[in-house]
Design a protein around this motif. Structure first.
Motif: not given
Length: 137
Positions: A32-33, A77-79, A124-127
């Motif tokens: 999780w990022l 990365v899946v999502n 802003e990006i979360t992965c």
């Protein structure tokens, strides 16, 4: 025994003091990022504050560096969830994404928000990723 939470820190990505948040956590193969922005360790927005494209490139580079520390890559990365302060910037973010991903892109959600942590932040990006699961993209 269940896998434990492990925190990974990249020397190339500003890490905030304990008690705020972690940039990258891994449990088993799941990674999780946190939401990344184009800010440096001093919380100053860097790299083309007026360009969603430049900010997205900085963010994807941070993601790539954190994943490498956690034993994964962009192929894993899946999502991702992308937050924009102006939905019209979606094409600029897409252009940056194409420089980091090929073939089948990760599942994604893109939303417009009224504001982010600082007025200069446009993206802003979360992965989330699964280490070692990268397929031929």
């Amino acid at each position: 025994m269940a896998d434990r939470i492990r925190r990974f820190v990249s020397p190339k990505v500003a890490e905030y003091p304990p008690g705020h948040w972690s940039n990258c956590l891994r449990v088993g193969d799941h990674i999780w990022l946190s939401g990344f922005t184009a800010r440096d360790a001093d919380l100053k927005t860097i790299g083309g504050t007026g360009s969603a494209y430049e900010q997205a490139k900085i963010i994807f580079t941070k993601v790539e560096n954190c994943l490498a520390e956690a034993g994964a890559s962009m192929r894993d990365v899946v999502n991702m969830t992308i937050y924009l302060t102006d939905i019209a910037d979606n094409r600029e973010v897409w252009r940056a994404r194409q420089e980091f991903f090929t073939g089948d892109f990760p599942c994604s959600t893109l939303v417009e928000v009224s504001a982010l942590a600082d007025p200069d932040i446009l993206v802003e990006i979360t992965c989330q990723a699964m280490a070692g699961s990268g397929h031929d993209r």
